[in-house]
Design a protein around this motif. Structure first.
Motif, PDB file in Angstrom:
ATOM      1  N   VAL A 138      47.576  38.594  37.410  1.00 56.42           N
ATOM      2  CA  VAL A 138      48.361  39.562  38.188  1.00 56.42           C
ATOM      3  C   VAL A 138      47.975  40.979  37.793  1.00 56.42           C
ATOM      4  O   VAL A 138      47.728  41.835  38.655  1.00 56.42           O
ATOM      5  CB  VAL A 138      49.885  39.333  37.990  1.00 56.42           C
ATOM      6  CG1 VAL A 138      50.696  40.516  38.532  1.00 56.42           C
ATOM      7  CG2 VAL A 138      50.335  38.031  38.648  1.00 56.42           C
ATOM      8  N   GLN A 139      47.888  41.242  36.492  1.00 54.78           N
ATOM      9  CA  GLN A 139      47.568  42.592  36.027  1.00 54.78           C
ATOM     10  C   GLN A 139      46.154  43.012  36.439  1.00 54.78           C
ATOM     11  O   GLN A 139      45.923  44.170  36.818  1.00 54.78           O
ATOM     12  CB  GLN A 139      47.759  42.700  34.513  1.00 54.78           C
ATOM     13  CG  GLN A 139      49.192  42.451  34.058  1.00 54.78           C
ATOM     14  CD  GLN A 139      50.224  43.237  34.855  1.00 54.78           C
ATOM     15  OE1 GLN A 139      50.066  44.429  35.127  1.00 54.78           O
ATOM     16  NE2 GLN A 139      51.296  42.563  35.251  1.00 54.78           N
ATOM     17  N   MET A 140      45.203  42.076  36.389  1.00 59.42           N
ATOM     18  CA  MET A 140      43.838  42.402  36.828  1.00 59.42           C
ATOM     19  C   MET A 140      43.820  42.721  38.320  1.00 59.42           C
ATOM     20  O   MET A 140      43.160  43.682  38.750  1.00 59.42           O
ATOM     21  CB  MET A 140      42.873  41.247  36.528  1.00 59.42           C
ATOM     22  CG  MET A 140      42.535  41.093  35.069  1.00 59.42           C
ATOM     23  SD  MET A 140      41.192  39.913  34.748  1.00 59.42           S
ATOM     24  CE  MET A 140      41.865  38.379  35.370  1.00 59.42           C
ATOM     25  N   LEU A 141      44.525  41.930  39.114  1.00 58.23           N
ATOM     26  CA  LEU A 141      44.556  42.163  40.559  1.00 58.23           C
ATOM     27  C   LEU A 141      45.228  43.493  40.893  1.00 58.23           C
ATOM     28  O   LEU A 141      44.790  44.196  41.812  1.00 58.23           O
ATOM     29  CB  LEU A 141      45.240  40.999  41.275  1.00 58.23           C
ATOM     30  CG  LEU A 141      44.452  39.695  41.295  1.00 58.23           C
ATOM     31  CD1 LEU A 141      45.325  38.536  41.762  1.00 58.23           C
ATOM     32  CD2 LEU A 141      43.204  39.817  42.161  1.00 58.23           C
ATOM     33  N   LYS A 142      46.260  43.842  40.155  1.00 59.73           N
ATOM     34  CA  LYS A 142      46.903  45.146  40.359  1.00 59.73           C
ATOM     35  C   LYS A 142      45.925  46.264  40.029  1.00 59.73           C
ATOM     36  O   LYS A 142      45.880  47.286  40.719  1.00 59.73           O
ATOM     37  CB  LYS A 142      48.152  45.274  39.477  1.00 59.73           C
ATOM     38  CG  LYS A 142      49.346  44.528  39.997  1.00 59.73           C
ATOM     39  CD  LYS A 142      50.537  44.748  39.062  1.00 59.73           C
ATOM     40  CE  LYS A 142      51.780  44.075  39.556  1.00 59.73           C
ATOM     41  NZ  LYS A 142      52.921  44.283  38.637  1.00 59.73           N
TER      42      LYS A 142
END
Length: 164
Positions: A138-142
């Protein structure tokens, strides 16, 4: 011998684990349809893990002299607008599973079922890993936002999970 209240709660958890697998398979299919084969492979592996979790609990029920019962599994959502939306849903789902495991531990304490408490500690630890793993994605995609090059790189990284 497993008490009936604990047996029912464990069977409900088996159902939740299998519903998790079904959700992740649905996400895998959606990713594959969008040519995000790394994310599809990642979710397929996640689904396999969830089936394993369900079987682990089911085997425990049987080892303790209980009756393992299968329940209906609801149809999962079929598509997500973005990879981020899918992984955010997966993260929220893992938090729901964690809360369910916590309730099982609490019930085992109330029932003074030390064997079940011991077995459930594996799941407590596993859920920390599950949430962290999904949140990392999730953090990488954000971080990459709408950047397709970044999404391509993340998808390649997710494919490595299947190769490991």
């Amino acid at each position: 011998m497993l008490k009936k209240k604990m047996e029912k709660a464990l069977n409900d958890q088996v159902n939740m684990e299998l519903e998790s697998a079904y959700l992740y398979l649905s996400m895998s299919v959606d990713f594959a349809a969008k040519n995000l084969n790394g994310a599809a492979a990642w979710m397929r592996m996640q689904a396999q893990e969830e089936v394993g979790h369900g079987l682990k609990i089911q085997n425990y029920i049987l080892e303790r002299g209980g009756t393992a019962t299968l329940q209906a599994i609801s149809a999962p959502q079929a598509t997500w607008k973005t990879p981020l939306a899918a992984f955010q849903d997966a993260y929220l789902h893992e938090q729901k599973v964690t809360a369910s495991i916590d309730k099982l531990v609490n019930l085992a304490v109330v029932e003074k079922d030390h064997a079940t408490q011991a077995m459930l500690q594996w799941f407590v630890t596993e859920q920390v890993e599950e949430e962290a793993s999904v949140d990392e994605v999730v953090q990488m995609l954000k971080m990459v936002g709408a950047n397709t090059n970044g999404l391509f790189m993340i998808d390649r990284q997710l494919a490595a999970r299947g190769a490991a």
